[in-house]
Design a protein around this motif. Structure first.
Motif, PDB file in Angstrom:
ATOM      1  N   TYR A  62       0.191   7.630   7.870  1.00 24.73           N
ATOM      2  CA  TYR A  62      -0.737   8.097   6.848  1.00 24.73           C
ATOM      3  C   TYR A  62      -1.599   6.941   6.367  1.00 24.73           C
ATOM      4  O   TYR A  62      -1.084   5.937   5.897  1.00 24.73           O
ATOM      5  CB  TYR A  62       0.034   8.692   5.660  1.00 24.73           C
ATOM      6  N   ASP A  63      -2.902   7.085   6.512  1.00 27.90           N
ATOM      7  CA  ASP A  63      -3.855   6.111   5.994  1.00 27.90           C
ATOM      8  C   ASP A  63      -4.323   6.622   4.633  1.00 27.90           C
ATOM      9  O   ASP A  63      -5.172   7.511   4.550  1.00 27.90           O
ATOM     10  CB  ASP A  63      -5.031   5.960   6.956  1.00 27.90           C
ATOM     11  N   LEU A  64      -3.722   6.093   3.575  1.00 26.73           N
ATOM     12  CA  LEU A  64      -4.040   6.565   2.228  1.00 26.73           C
ATOM     13  C   LEU A  64      -5.313   5.945   1.676  1.00 26.73           C
ATOM     14  O   LEU A  64      -5.761   6.323   0.588  1.00 26.73           O
ATOM     15  CB  LEU A  64      -2.856   6.289   1.298  1.00 26.73           C
ATOM     16  N   SER A  65      -5.920   5.032   2.429  1.00 28.28           N
ATOM     17  CA  SER A  65      -7.170   4.437   1.954  1.00 28.28           C
ATOM     18  C   SER A  65      -8.284   5.474   1.872  1.00 28.28           C
ATOM     19  O   SER A  65      -9.204   5.335   1.075  1.00 28.28           O
ATOM     20  CB  SER A  65      -7.591   3.256   2.834  1.00 28.28           C
ATOM     21  N   VAL A  66      -8.177   6.541   2.665  1.00 28.95           N
ATOM     22  CA  VAL A  66      -9.197   7.595   2.596  1.00 28.95           C
ATOM     23  C   VAL A  66      -9.148   8.332   1.255  1.00 28.95           C
ATOM     24  O   VAL A  66     -10.118   8.972   0.865  1.00 28.95           O
ATOM     25  CB  VAL A  66      -9.069   8.594   3.771  1.00 28.95           C
ATOM     26  N   ALA A  67      -8.018   8.201   0.537  1.00 23.33           N
ATOM     27  CA  ALA A  67      -7.885   8.796  -0.792  1.00 23.33           C
ATOM     28  C   ALA A  67      -8.086   7.750  -1.896  1.00 23.33           C
ATOM     29  O   ALA A  67      -7.840   8.026  -3.062  1.00 23.33           O
ATOM     30  CB  ALA A  67      -6.512   9.443  -0.942  1.00 23.33           C
ATOM     31  N   GLY A  68      -8.508   6.551  -1.496  1.00 26.65           N
ATOM     32  CA  GLY A  68      -8.787   5.513  -2.476  1.00 26.65           C
ATOM     33  C   GLY A  68      -7.643   4.557  -2.753  1.00 26.65           C
ATOM     34  O   GLY A  68      -7.783   3.645  -3.561  1.00 26.65           O
TER      35      GLY A  68
END
Length: 103
Positions: A26-32
């Motif tokens: 999961y790349d949570l950077s897309v959610a900030g």
């Protein structure tokens, strides 16, 4: 700068020794959030029946923290952290040696 490759290697070996393998990323950077996470669990049905648990690991991506002061504070806190006890690292190293010399 801390050797994060060594930390990552220890996490990977510890989870493998306990029968847990990466099954989701999961790349949570897309959610900030400057975080990448991986979920680990046993792979086959028998192992899942014996150990139905999942383990989540998260990596704080310092390079994604724009505020320099906050990034420096986070790096200082992480540099002081000890994820695994000496005994745990020793056991993980023993298991790695066994895997490297077998079959």
């Amino acid at each position: 700068m801390r050797n994060w490759n060594g930390v990552s290697r220890n996490c990977r070996w510890f989870l493998a020794v306990t029968g847990m393998y990466p099954v989701g990323y999961y790349d949570l950077s897309v959610a900030g959030a400057p975080v990448h996470s991986t979920v680990f669990r046993p792979l086959d049905d028998a192992a899942l029946r014996a150990n139905p648990f999942r383990g989540f690991t998260s990596l704080l991506r310092l390079d994604l923290i724009a505020d320099e002061a906050l990034r420096a504070d986070a790096e200082a806190v992480l540099a002081r952290r000890q994820l695994f006890t000496t005994g745990c690292r020793r056991l993980t190293g023993c298991r790695q040696m066994i895997w490297n010399t077998s079959g």
